[in-house]
Design an enzyme around this catalytic site. Structure first.
Site, PDB file in Angstrom:
ATOM      1  N   TYR A 188       0.712  -1.237  -0.041  1.00 32.99           N
ATOM      2  CA  TYR A 188       0.050  -0.074  -0.117  1.00 32.99           C
ATOM      3  C   TYR A 188       1.053   1.237  -0.101  1.00 32.99           C
ATOM      4  O   TYR A 188       0.492   2.328  -0.633  1.00 32.99           O
ATOM      5  CB  TYR A 188      -1.026   0.185   1.174  1.00 32.99           C
ATOM      6  CG  TYR A 188      -1.772   1.006   1.482  1.00 32.99           C
ATOM      7  CD1 TYR A 188      -2.951   1.353   0.206  1.00 32.99           C
ATOM      8  CD2 TYR A 188      -1.672   2.161   2.320  1.00 32.99           C
ATOM      9  CE1 TYR A 188      -3.585   2.360   0.035  1.00 32.99           C
ATOM     10  CE2 TYR A 188      -2.649   3.220   2.052  1.00 32.99           C
ATOM     11  CZ  TYR A 188      -3.590   3.446   1.245  1.00 32.99           C
ATOM     12  OH  TYR A 188      -4.474   4.414   1.117  1.00 32.99           O
ATOM     13  N   LYS A 229       1.005   4.134  -2.868  1.00 32.66           N
ATOM     14  CA  LYS A 229       0.573   5.670  -2.464  1.00 32.66           C
ATOM     15  C   LYS A 229       1.726   6.690  -2.817  1.00 32.66           C
ATOM     16  O   LYS A 229       1.675   7.824  -3.272  1.00 32.66           O
ATOM     17  CB  LYS A 229      -0.091   5.762  -1.018  1.00 32.66           C
ATOM     18  CG  LYS A 229      -1.189   5.161  -0.783  1.00 32.66           C
ATOM     19  CD  LYS A 229      -2.504   5.672  -1.294  1.00 32.66           C
ATOM     20  CE  LYS A 229      -2.782   5.338  -2.686  1.00 32.66           C
ATOM     21  NZ  LYS A 229      -4.175   6.223  -3.261  1.00 32.66           N
ATOM     22  N   THR A 231     -14.675   5.827   5.692  1.00 31.79           N
ATOM     23  CA  THR A 231     -15.258   5.469   4.545  1.00 31.79           C
ATOM     24  C   THR A 231     -15.552   4.060   4.456  1.00 31.79           C
ATOM     25  O   THR A 231     -14.909   3.341   5.160  1.00 31.79           O
ATOM     26  CB  THR A 231     -14.603   6.220   3.282  1.00 31.79           C
ATOM     27  OG1 THR A 231     -13.389   5.261   3.229  1.00 31.79           O
ATOM     28  CG2 THR A 231     -14.465   7.564   3.309  1.00 31.79           C
TER      29      THR A 231
END
Length: 243
Positions: free
Chosen positions: A108, A112, A145
């Site tokens: 990840y 990013k 989220t």
């Protein structure tokens, strides 16, 4: 509405083709989608899933849509990164898909950081080409989220993923607030190409312009990212149409 699966290069090209068929010019592209800290998986093209979705899918989408973006008077491309870009070294040209070295958060962080370098590298390319299209980067901070829930599910209930989901639920911003840095980068008349927007207090707060850190070695890292991205996707020279 256009169906798009960023884990499939064929789907990305098909979706971009539909958009180009319907729109001669595009004013705005926000590269926002992503997956986070999931168990090791591959896209249909054989890419490591997080790099494939978060970066390589957006790379190809941007490349195919570039002619329409360049035809607009002052279009913008906003690429969404994360504070997790500090977790990873620059992409490894020889092993970008982390064969034998995969860890969910390592992958990840790499994806990013690729977003971070992509937005800034694209700014450099467009500026050198004399294009009117701007490239900016943004990050949403810690926002509550569906990303955290998908991360838990995609990691088979990983401990760190569940911890982050709890943190986001209790201390994170609502999605409407987390979207503001991207929206400011996309719409603020004063925002300029090459700028970075995020929450005022690292992961929380009002959307503000942020300093560009990790500058040491950045040019070399961007060059490496371009080499990997062009090699893996077959999409070359994103700013060629502006020259």
């Amino acid at each position: 509405m256009v169906a798009l699966d960023l884990s499939s290069q064929a789907s990305v090209k098909e979706a971009a083709g539909q958009i180009l068929a319907a729109h001669d010019r595009l004013d705005l592209l926000v590269n926002n989608a992503g997956v986070m800290a999931i168990s090791e998986a591959r896209t249909v093209d054989g890419f490591e899933m997080q790099l494939g979705v978060n970066h390589l899918g957006h790379w190809t989408l941007t490349a195919v849509l570039m002619p329409a973006l360049l035809r607009a008077h002052s279009s913008r491309i906003v690429t969404v990164t994360s504070t997790a870009h500090h977790m990873s070294p620059a992409i490894d040209i020889d092993n970008p898909h982390l064969h034998g070295r995969y860890k969910p958060w390592r992958a990840y962080g790499q994806a990013k950081l690729a977003n971070f370098h992509f937005g800034l590298g694209l700014h450099r390319e467009l500026t050198n080409a004399g294009a009117h299209t701007a490239s900016l980067i943004a990050h949403p901070g810690l926002s509550d989220t569906d990303l955290q829930a998908a991360s838990v599910e995609g990691s088979n209930g990983g401990t760190s993923q569940r911890f982050l989901q709890t943190m986001a639920r209790h201390t994170g911003m609502p999605a409407s607030s987390g979207a503001l840095p991207q929206l400011r980068a996309a719409t603020d008349p004063q925002a300029k190409s090459g700028e970075f927007y995020g929450p005022m207090f690292v992961n929380n707060g009002a959307p503000v312009r942020k300093p560009i850190l990790r500058r040491f070695g950045m040019d070399r890292a961007i060059t490496k990212l371009w080499e990997v991205s062009e090699r893996e996707t077959g999409q070359f020279d994103l700013s060629a149409a502006a020259k």
